[in-house]
Design an enzyme around this catalytic site. Structure first.
Site, PDB file in Angstrom:
ATOM      1  CE1 TYR A 119      -3.824   2.395   0.880  1.00  0.00           C
ATOM      2  CE2 TYR A 119      -2.083   3.505   2.102  1.00  0.00           C
ATOM      3  CZ  TYR A 119      -3.343   3.511   1.537  1.00  0.00           C
ATOM      4  OH  TYR A 119      -4.123   4.643   1.618  1.00  0.00           O
ATOM      5  CD  GLU A 207      -6.207   4.376  -1.203  1.00  0.00           C
ATOM      6  OE1 GLU A 207      -7.223   4.234  -1.909  1.00  0.00           O
ATOM      7  OE2 GLU A 207      -6.228   4.291   0.045  1.00  0.00           O
TER       8      GLU A 207
END
Ligand code: ADP
Ligand code: MG
Length: 399
Positions: A119, A207
């Protein structure tokens, strides 16, 4: 402003970020054609909506056990079947709400052979006055779950804007992801490229979930969610052109065309106010008197008749609105001019709900006179408390 995944990837590729090949498609035929241009043997058909959680999402029109909005496809025929399943149907994910979002575009991309998912995100950390990179070894699931289950796997690295991205930031990212050797170098490089893209295009949020390591030792961006600072979009006409209005609330688009700050809410009293602070106070005092505001609406400092009319139309386009409270402080703007605007607008839109108006400031007496002589059933109010009580009473009486 948000953009689609495929647009974000095309943008990031310009900054050198490693992205699998892919093409956007608006029809099943285009999807098949796009797959034909890719090397295979694995293709991924991805629904393009402005919401995450697509992979685990469900299509309203399909069987409950049908696959979600991101599908691996082993043949071109599978690409065709998956595209047919998705296009025109409504995808519900944890981020769309129950109504879901209609899928009108697809992205057909190369399937990656994933060894591990990570992530990576960036946000503007207002408190620190810096851009923060948030990274985790646990990618591919939503970060709220990771934050709940394994908070120790999340690390934040902030970058002083005066210093800019330095090699140690890259090393910190790679170290946080526990990467060694060449993977470590690749991760540091992608972090720098993403930072450069973030700053150059005035992003608000980026993101990458997941950022992946492939079985042949490459770091790749597999998903990209990007939003830009709306106040800086004037500097980026090329990015502004990527806006997809079908993804936005129609009343909020209409508002932005008239330079009105409008946010739809769940109550039944429409509010038209000048100044964000006064608008907040107006919403609070409506609640205090027992009803709920139907919207936040700041007509700004320079409201004229056209703006007031657009504001009325916008408020009335919400069928839940059972009454309107206008609360204007005429400082630079004069109350008589506003009153003229309100009367003209109320006549033009054929107002069918009670209207309470509170005016204060320059030329207030003249303004009140105009409202009183308008022949319209406008209820005047003396102050904010009085105005809120009156509109609540009117709405409750009508109910
Ligand atoms: P969302 O976050 O909206 O569910 P993603 O793009 O993250 O959509 O896709 C969900 C999952 O699908 C990813 O975590 C990844 O495991 C897989 N995936 C996505 N794109 C690819 C790709 N190009 N190749 C292989 N797997 C992929
Ligand atoms: Mg994702």
């Amino acid at each position: 402003m948000n953009i689609h995944e495929y647009q974000a990837k095309e943008l990031l590729a310009k900054f050198g970020v490693a992205i699998p090949a892919g093409y956007a498609a608006l029809s099943v035929d285009e999807a098949v054609e796009a797959a034909g241009k890719l090397p295979g043997p694995l293709y991924v058909v991805k629904s393009q909506i402005h919401a995450g959680g697509r992979g685990k999402g469900k299509f309203k029109e399909l069987a409950a056990d049908a696959k979600g909005g991101v599908r691996l496809s082993k043949t071109i025929d599978e690409v065709r079947a998956n595209a047919t399943d998705m296009l025109g149907n409504t995808l519900v994910t944890i981020q769309t709400g129950d109504a879901g979002k209609q899928v009108n575009r697809l992205y057909i991309t190369d399937g990656a052979d994933i060894a591990k998912e990570y992530y990576f995100s960036m946000v503007v950390d207002r408190k620190a006055g810096r851009v923060a990179m948030i990274v985790s070894t646990e990618g591919g699931m939503d970060i709220e779950t990771v934050a709940h289950d394994t908070p120790e796997s999340i690390q934040t690295i902030t970058i002083d804007p005066a210093e800019g991205f330095q090699p140690h930031h890259g090393r910190a990212v790679a170290f946080a992801l526990k990467l060694k050797g060449d993977l470590n170098k690749q991760a540091a490089k992608v972090a720098e490229q993403l930072y450069t893209a973030f700053m150059a295009t005035d992003m608000e949020m980026l993101e990458i979930n997941p950022l992946v390591e492939t079985t042949d030792g490459k770091i790749l961006v597999l998903d990209a969610k990007v939003s830009f600072d709306s106040n800086a979009l004037y500097r980026h006409p090329d990015i502004f052109a990527l806006r997809d209005e079908t993804e936005e609330d129609p009343s909020e688009i209409e508002a932005s065309k008239h330079d009105l700050a409008y946010i739809k809410l769940d109550g039944n009293i429409g509010c038209m106010v000048n100044g964000a602070g006064l608008a907040m106070a107006t919403m609070d005092i409506i609640k205090l008197n027992g009803e709920f505001p139907a919207n936040f609406l700041d007509v700004g400092g320079g409201a004229n008749k056209e703006k007031v009319t657009s504001a009325f139309k916008l408020i009335l386009s919400d069928p839940a609105v059972k009454g309107i409270l206008v609360n204007i402080f005429g400082g630079i703007m004069q109350c008589d001019i506003i009153a003229d605007g309100i009367v003209a607008a109320a006549k033009e839109v054929n107002l069918g709900v009670p209207l309470v108006v509170r005016l204060e400031g320059t030329n207030v007496e003249k303004g009140k006179e105009i409202l009183a002589n308008s022949g319209l059933p406008i209820v005047p109010a003396d102050d904010l408390g009085d105005a809120a009580r009156k509109i609540v009473a009117q709405v409750q009486k009508a109910a």
